[in-house]
Scaffold this motif. Structure first.
Motif, short mmCIF file in Angstrom:
data_model
loop_
_atom_site.label_atom_id
_atom_site.label_comp_id
_atom_site.label_asym_id
_atom_site.label_seq_id
_atom_site.Cartn_x
_atom_site.Cartn_y
_atom_site.Cartn_z
N GLY A 1 0.84 -1.19 0.00
CA GLY A 1 0.00 0.00 0.00
C GLY A 1 0.87 1.23 0.00
N PRO A 2 0.25 2.40 0.09
CA PRO A 2 1.02 3.64 0.11
C PRO A 2 1.99 3.65 1.29
CG PRO A 2 -1.33 4.09 -0.13
CD PRO A 2 -1.19 2.63 0.17
N ASP A 3 3.15 4.24 1.07
CA ASP A 3 4.18 4.28 2.11
C ASP A 3 3.67 4.94 3.38
OD1 ASP A 3 6.91 3.76 2.93
OD2 ASP A 3 7.21 5.94 2.82
N GLY A 4 2.82 5.95 3.26
CA GLY A 4 2.28 6.63 4.42
C GLY A 4 1.36 5.78 5.27
N LEU A 5 0.94 4.63 4.73
CA LEU A 5 0.04 3.74 5.47
C LEU A 5 0.74 2.46 5.92
CD1 LEU A 5 -3.28 4.13 3.44
CD2 LEU A 5 -2.52 5.38 5.47
N ARG A 6 2.08 2.48 5.90
CA ARG A 6 2.81 1.31 6.41
C ARG A 6 2.68 1.30 7.94
NH1 ARG A 6 6.37 5.29 5.94
NH2 ARG A 6 7.95 5.57 7.55
N GLY A 7 2.96 0.16 8.54
CA GLY A 7 2.83 0.01 9.99
C GLY A 7 3.84 0.83 10.77
N LEU A 8 3.64 0.86 12.07
CA LEU A 8 4.52 1.58 12.98
C LEU A 8 5.93 1.00 12.91
CD1 LEU A 8 4.62 3.61 15.49
CD2 LEU A 8 4.48 1.52 16.85
N ASP A 9 6.92 1.86 12.80
CA ASP A 9 8.31 1.44 12.81
C ASP A 9 8.71 1.23 14.27
OD1 ASP A 9 11.05 1.10 12.72
OD2 ASP A 9 11.43 2.84 11.46
N ALA A 10 8.88 -0.02 14.67
CA ALA A 10 9.20 -0.36 16.06
C ALA A 10 10.70 -0.31 16.34
CB ALA A 10 8.64 -1.73 16.40
N GLY A 11 11.50 0.05 15.36
CA GLY A 11 12.94 0.18 15.58
C GLY A 11 13.56 -1.08 16.13
N GLU A 12 14.33 -0.95 17.21
CA GLU A 12 15.03 -2.08 17.81
C GLU A 12 14.08 -3.10 18.44
OE1 GLU A 12 18.05 -0.68 20.49
OE2 GLU A 12 18.89 0.67 18.98
N TRP A 13 12.81 -2.74 18.61
CA TRP A 13 11.85 -3.67 19.19
C TRP A 13 11.26 -4.61 18.15
CZ3 TRP A 13 8.42 -0.02 22.65
CH2 TRP A 13 9.20 0.54 23.68
N ALA A 14 11.49 -4.36 16.89
CA ALA A 14 10.90 -5.16 15.81
C ALA A 14 11.23 -6.64 15.99
CB ALA A 14 11.40 -4.67 14.46
N GLY A 15 10.23 -7.47 15.80
CA GLY A 15 10.40 -8.91 15.89
C GLY A 15 10.29 -9.49 17.29
N ARG A 16 10.13 -8.62 18.29
CA ARG A 16 10.05 -9.07 19.68
C ARG A 16 8.63 -8.89 20.20
NH1 ARG A 16 14.60 -5.52 22.29
NH2 ARG A 16 14.16 -6.75 24.15
N THR A 17 8.24 -9.69 21.18
CA THR A 17 6.92 -9.53 21.79
C THR A 17 6.97 -8.38 22.79
OG1 THR A 17 7.33 -11.01 23.66
CG2 THR A 17 6.45 -12.02 21.63
N LEU A 18 5.80 -7.87 23.13
CA LEU A 18 5.72 -6.81 24.14
C LEU A 18 6.30 -7.31 25.46
CD1 LEU A 18 4.79 -3.97 24.90
CD2 LEU A 18 2.54 -4.93 25.41
N GLU A 19 6.04 -8.56 25.80
CA GLU A 19 6.57 -9.11 27.05
C GLU A 19 8.09 -9.15 27.04
OE1 GLU A 19 4.08 -10.56 25.23
OE2 GLU A 19 2.47 -9.92 26.57
N GLU A 20 8.69 -9.52 25.90
CA GLU A 20 10.15 -9.56 25.80
C GLU A 20 10.75 -8.16 25.96
OE1 GLU A 20 10.56 -13.33 22.70
OE2 GLU A 20 10.53 -11.29 21.92
N VAL A 21 10.12 -7.19 25.30
CA VAL A 21 10.63 -5.82 25.38
C VAL A 21 10.43 -5.28 26.79
CG1 VAL A 21 10.35 -3.46 24.53
CG2 VAL A 21 10.25 -5.38 22.92
N ALA A 22 9.28 -5.56 27.40
CA ALA A 22 9.01 -5.07 28.75
C ALA A 22 9.99 -5.65 29.76
CB ALA A 22 7.58 -5.39 29.16
N ALA A 23 10.40 -6.90 29.57
CA ALA A 23 11.37 -7.50 30.48
C ALA A 23 12.74 -6.83 30.36
CB ALA A 23 11.50 -9.00 30.19
N ALA A 24 13.10 -6.43 29.15
CA ALA A 24 14.41 -5.82 28.92
C ALA A 24 14.40 -4.31 29.15
CB ALA A 24 14.87 -6.10 27.48
N ASP A 25 13.27 -3.66 28.90
CA ASP A 25 13.20 -2.20 28.96
C ASP A 25 11.84 -1.75 29.50
OD1 ASP A 25 13.50 0.53 28.62
OD2 ASP A 25 13.56 0.47 26.43
#
Length: 151
Positions: free
Chosen positions: A24-48
């Motif tokens: 789709g249009p570039d402006g409608l791509r998903g949120l860029d999660a940066g270094e969190w990409a590919g990780r679950t919320l639980e994994e990120v919450a445990a680390a940060d």
């Protein structure tokens, strides 16, 4: 049509905007999660835990190397504003639907977290002369994330 989320997002993982995801249009791509990409919320919450708390409470906070909710709302809003009059249908991630609704209804950015968007659901925005309306309670639509442009 692709499902509204890529495989990582369907497994509760932060998506990666460069991993293919949804066309789709570039402006409608998903949120860029940066270094969190590919990780679950639980994994990120445990680390940060402080980072996750900031992300969930401050729309201006961006994950390391990523994009804030406020920036997502602005990007999606700019994409919506730039669409030609007529009907447009896009399959997008749930965060993009939430950002579009926040922008269209001129809600405060923290409302982003108060909107639940179910996978494979249909959201319809209509507009005339730059004024957006949200259709609520739509029954079985033809495509997920349907959106009609300003006429």
């Amino acid at each position: 049509m692709r499902p509204p989320l890529d495989a990582a997002a369907r497994q509760g993982r932060f998506g990666n905007p460069e991993s293919g995801g949804i066309a789709g249009p570039d402006g409608l791509r998903g949120l860029d999660a940066g270094e969190w990409a590919g990780r679950t919320l639980e994994e990120v919450a445990a680390a940060d835990p402080a980072g996750v708390h900031a992300w969930l409470t401050d729309p201006a906070y961006a994950p390391p190397g990523g994009e804030s909710v406020a920036a997502l709302i602005a990007r999606v809003g700019a994409e919506l504003a730039g669409l030609a009059p007529g009907t447009h249908r896009f399959v997008v991630e749930q965060a993009v639907v939430r950002a579009a609704v926040v922008h269209a209804l001129e809600l405060p950015a923290p409302a982003f977290w108060r909107l639940d968007v179910r996978p494979e659901s249909v959201t319809t925005l209509t507009g005339r002369a730059g004024r957006w309306n949200l259709l609520v309670g739509q029954q079985n639509g033809p495509d997920p994330a349907t959106r009609s442009g300003p006429n």
